[in-house]
Design a protein around this motif. Structure first.
Motif, PDB file in Angstrom:
ATOM      1  N   MET A   1       0.961  21.674 -10.769  1.00 23.44           N
ATOM      2  CA  MET A   1       2.158  22.380 -10.669  1.00 23.44           C
ATOM      3  C   MET A   1       2.914  21.961 -11.940  1.00 23.44           C
ATOM      4  O   MET A   1       3.059  20.833 -12.376  1.00 23.44           O
ATOM      5  CB  MET A   1       2.883  21.905  -9.381  1.00 23.44           C
ATOM      6  N   SER A   2       3.661  22.935 -12.421  1.00 26.52           N
ATOM      7  CA  SER A   2       4.427  22.385 -13.873  1.00 26.52           C
ATOM      8  C   SER A   2       5.739  21.922 -13.465  1.00 26.52           C
ATOM      9  O   SER A   2       6.175  22.143 -12.294  1.00 26.52           O
ATOM     10  CB  SER A   2       4.586  23.817 -14.507  1.00 26.52           C
ATOM     11  N   ARG A   3       6.062  21.198 -14.396  1.00 25.90           N
ATOM     12  CA  ARG A   3       7.561  20.653 -14.000  1.00 25.90           C
ATOM     13  C   ARG A   3       8.505  21.475 -13.798  1.00 25.90           C
ATOM     14  O   ARG A   3       9.505  21.335 -13.187  1.00 25.90           O
ATOM     15  CB  ARG A   3       7.802  19.817 -15.547  1.00 25.90           C
ATOM     16  N   LEU A   4       8.518  22.501 -14.549  1.00 23.96           N
ATOM     17  CA  LEU A   4       9.653  23.769 -14.380  1.00 23.96           C
ATOM     18  C   LEU A   4       9.411  24.264 -12.901  1.00 23.96           C
ATOM     19  O   LEU A   4      10.430  24.451 -12.255  1.00 23.96           O
ATOM     20  CB  LEU A   4       9.324  25.031 -15.206  1.00 23.96           C
ATOM     21  N   THR A   5       8.242  24.392 -12.430  1.00 21.96           N
ATOM     22  CA  THR A   5       8.163  24.880 -10.988  1.00 21.96           C
ATOM     23  C   THR A   5       8.555  23.918 -10.049  1.00 21.96           C
ATOM     24  O   THR A   5       9.224  24.267  -9.253  1.00 21.96           O
ATOM     25  CB  THR A   5       6.579  25.105 -10.697  1.00 21.96           C
ATOM     26  N   LEU A   6       8.125  22.755 -10.367  1.00 20.57           N
ATOM     27  CA  LEU A   6       8.733  21.392  -9.417  1.00 20.57           C
ATOM     28  C   LEU A   6      10.251  21.436  -9.481  1.00 20.57           C
ATOM     29  O   LEU A   6      10.784  21.313  -8.392  1.00 20.57           O
ATOM     30  CB  LEU A   6       8.084  20.245  -9.964  1.00 20.57           C
TER      31      LEU A   6
END
Length: 106
Positions: A1-6
């Motif tokens: 999971m990308s940081r942006l999604t998190l």
């Protein structure tokens, strides 16, 4: 999971939380006291109920209500402490209920 999604998921969760759910202060309780002060009876007769006063506490409440020579205290089946005490030179039956009401015998 990308940081942006998190980050987006975290912000979404925070935004959906009810407003003030965490910061609302606790209620101070209803306006009826569980135990009354020794000078405030809320009844003219003992009120039946589960009594948590010890014998010593019941005696102290009776004395605080102006009685002396408290003796024979026994808790009855209704949770009321009953005994004898002197007031104004007269020996009388007294009681203390679970709310702390001190009453002479009726």
């Amino acid at each position: 999971m990308s940081r942006l999604t998190l980050l987006a998921a975290t912000l979404l969760l925070l935004a959906s939380a009810p407003v003030g759910a965490q910061s609302q202060p606790a209620q101070k309780g209803p306006n009826n006291n569980a135990v009354n002060s020794s000078d405030q009876n809320n009844s003219k007769a003992p009120v039946a109920g589960r009594n948590s006063f010890t014998e010593g506490q019941a005696k102290s409440r009776i004395e605080a209500a102006g009685y002396s020579n408290v003796s024979g205290l026994q808790k009855d089946d209704e949770g009321v402490w009953r005994g004898k005490a002197d007031k104004s030179g007269t020996k009388t039956d007294v009681s203390v209920d679970f709310q702390g009401n001190v009453n002479p015998a009726q």
